[in-house]
Design a protein around this motif. Structure first.
Motif, PDB file in Angstrom:
ATOM      1  N   LEU A  63       0.813  -1.203   0.000  1.00 43.05           N
ATOM      2  CA  LEU A  63       0.000   0.000   0.000  1.00 43.05           C
ATOM      3  C   LEU A  63       0.852   1.261   0.000  1.00 43.05           C
ATOM      4  CD1 LEU A  63      -2.756  -1.101   2.537  1.00 43.05           C
ATOM      5  CD2 LEU A  63      -2.825  -1.226   0.051  1.00 43.05           C
ATOM      6  N   GLN A  64       1.994   1.217   0.729  1.00 43.43           N
ATOM      7  CA  GLN A  64       2.870   2.377   0.751  1.00 43.43           C
ATOM      8  C   GLN A  64       3.473   2.655  -0.618  1.00 43.43           C
ATOM      9  OE1 GLN A  64       3.380   4.498   3.190  1.00 43.43           O
ATOM     10  NE2 GLN A  64       2.110   3.381   4.686  1.00 43.43           N
ATOM     11  N   MET A  65       3.544   1.634  -1.470  1.00 37.03           N
ATOM     12  CA  MET A  65       4.097   1.823  -2.804  1.00 37.03           C
ATOM     13  C   MET A  65       3.221   2.746  -3.651  1.00 37.03           C
ATOM     14  SD  MET A  65       5.071  -1.177  -5.516  1.00 37.03           S
ATOM     15  CE  MET A  65       3.372  -1.781  -5.474  1.00 37.03           C
ATOM     16  N   PHE A  66       1.907   2.766  -3.386  1.00 34.31           N
ATOM     17  CA  PHE A  66       0.982   3.602  -4.156  1.00 34.31           C
ATOM     18  C   PHE A  66       0.823   5.003  -3.572  1.00 34.31           C
ATOM     19  CE2 PHE A  66      -0.275  -0.692  -5.263  1.00 34.31           C
ATOM     20  CZ  PHE A  66      -0.541  -0.615  -6.616  1.00 34.31           C
ATOM     21  N   HIS A  67       1.241   5.228  -2.342  1.00 33.14           N
ATOM     22  CA  HIS A  67       0.946   6.502  -1.689  1.00 33.14           C
ATOM     23  C   HIS A  67       1.598   7.677  -2.402  1.00 33.14           C
ATOM     24  CE1 HIS A  67      -0.321   4.704   2.465  1.00 33.14           C
ATOM     25  NE2 HIS A  67      -1.158   4.409   1.471  1.00 33.14           N
ATOM     26  N   GLY A  71      -1.849   8.532  -3.759  1.00 33.67           N
ATOM     27  CA  GLY A  71      -2.436   8.955  -2.497  1.00 33.67           C
ATOM     28  C   GLY A  71      -2.880   7.782  -1.652  1.00 33.67           C
ATOM     29  N   VAL A  72      -3.682   8.136  -0.593  1.00 33.80           N
ATOM     30  CA  VAL A  72      -4.066   7.111   0.370  1.00 33.80           C
ATOM     31  C   VAL A  72      -5.101   6.159  -0.222  1.00 33.80           C
ATOM     32  CG1 VAL A  72      -5.088   6.716   2.649  1.00 33.80           C
ATOM     33  CG2 VAL A  72      -3.573   8.677   2.285  1.00 33.80           C
ATOM     34  N   THR A  73      -6.023   6.665  -1.024  1.00 28.38           N
ATOM     35  CA  THR A  73      -7.097   5.817  -1.545  1.00 28.38           C
ATOM     36  C   THR A  73      -6.697   5.066  -2.813  1.00 28.38           C
ATOM     37  OG1 THR A  73      -7.968   7.685  -2.829  1.00 28.38           O
ATOM     38  CG2 THR A  73      -8.843   7.381  -0.592  1.00 28.38           C
ATOM     39  N   GLY A  74      -5.498   5.322  -3.326  1.00 34.18           N
ATOM     40  CA  GLY A  74      -5.062   4.660  -4.559  1.00 34.18           C
ATOM     41  C   GLY A  74      -5.027   3.149  -4.469  1.00 34.18           C
ATOM     42  N   PRO A  75      -4.431   2.557  -3.436  1.00 38.03           N
ATOM     43  CA  PRO A  75      -4.389   1.094  -3.354  1.00 38.03           C
ATOM     44  C   PRO A  75      -5.774   0.468  -3.311  1.00 38.03           C
ATOM     45  CG  PRO A  75      -2.835   2.072  -1.851  1.00 38.03           C
ATOM     46  CD  PRO A  75      -3.649   3.195  -2.385  1.00 38.03           C
TER      47      PRO A  75
END
Length: 248
Positions: A63-67, A71-75
């Motif tokens: 999930l941190q890879m998408f932040h 952003g936060v809702t990306g994953p």
């Protein structure tokens, strides 16, 4: 994976086995060896606990890879969109297997929630017991090695002191040689002194004998040179002198 390695290197292994009846690792090609990784690249210590997860099974790192990009809702949107895409394109088709999978998944979640803490506690205690046993064995081995090192250092210290011992023995031997040399010099001096004293006594005895012989010769000569008449005159003269002394 192991089967693919064996199939890929089957010809090389068969050639090695055909050349020798006792195959060894050194004769096999390096491609066949499994442990060819540099040991410096291996982690020094494995993590004792797992990383953080979301929704019970999604790693936090994913999930941190998408932040940074979404952003936060990306994953979450990516996951939801991927599921919708699979369903829309009928890549994944709902059927009885889906219900079975959901049931098994729910049962698995229930079992994990119900018995997971107890199993985790038992596993943690077992792990601690194994770690304590391993550390006890390690400490015992380290103690033995340290004792061996101390004994080796003591032996090296004794080996270093051997030179001082040899120097002391060498000086002792030199002192003994010097003492023996001086004793022999004293013996030689005493022997020479005894010979010289003997020569001195011999010379004294010779002179004494010569004097005695000379005195005896002179007395004999004088006695022989006196005649009976001279002897009578001398006796009369002596008597006259004695009488004169007596009257005075």
């Amino acid at each position: 994976m192991f089967s693919r390695i064996v199939l890929r290197n089957g010809a090389a292994v068969s050639n090695v086995l055909s050349r020798t009846a006792t195959p060894c690792i050194a004769a096999a090609p390096k491609v066949c060896l499994l442990h060819t990784t540099n040991q410096n690249l291996m982690p020094s210590k494995l993590p004792e606990t797992g990383g953080k997860v979301r929704l019970g099974f999604i790693p936090e790192e994913w999930l941190q890879m998408f932040h940074n990009k979404t952003g936060v809702t990306g994953p979450y949107m990516f996951g939801f969109g991927l599921v919708m895409y699979l369903i829309n394109k009928e890549i994944y088709v709902f059927g009885p297997e889906t219900i079975h999978a959901a049931t098994v998944l729910g049962l698995l979640v229930y079992v994990c929630k119900k018995f997971g803490p107890n199993v985790s506690t038992w596993a943690e205690n077992q792990r601690k017991a194994d770690l304590d046993k391993a550390y006890a064995s390690k400490n015992a081995e380290l103690s033995n090695y340290q004792q061996s090192v101390d004994e080796e250092k003591k032996e090296q210290w004794r080996l270093d002191g051997r030179s001082h011992l040899f120097d002391a023995k060498r000086e002792n031997i030199q002192m003994q040689l010097e003492l023996e040399y001086r004793n022999r010099l004293e013996q030689v001096a005493q022997s020479v002194k005894g010979r010289l004293d003997y020569q001195v006594e011999m010379e004294k005895m010779r002179r004494r004998m010569e004097q005695q012989n000379m005195v005896q010769w002179i007395e004999d000569s004088v006695l022989k040179s006196i005649t009976p008449q001279q002897e009578t005159e001398i006796l009369n003269k002596c008597l006259t002198d004695l009488k004169g002394l007596a009257s005075a």
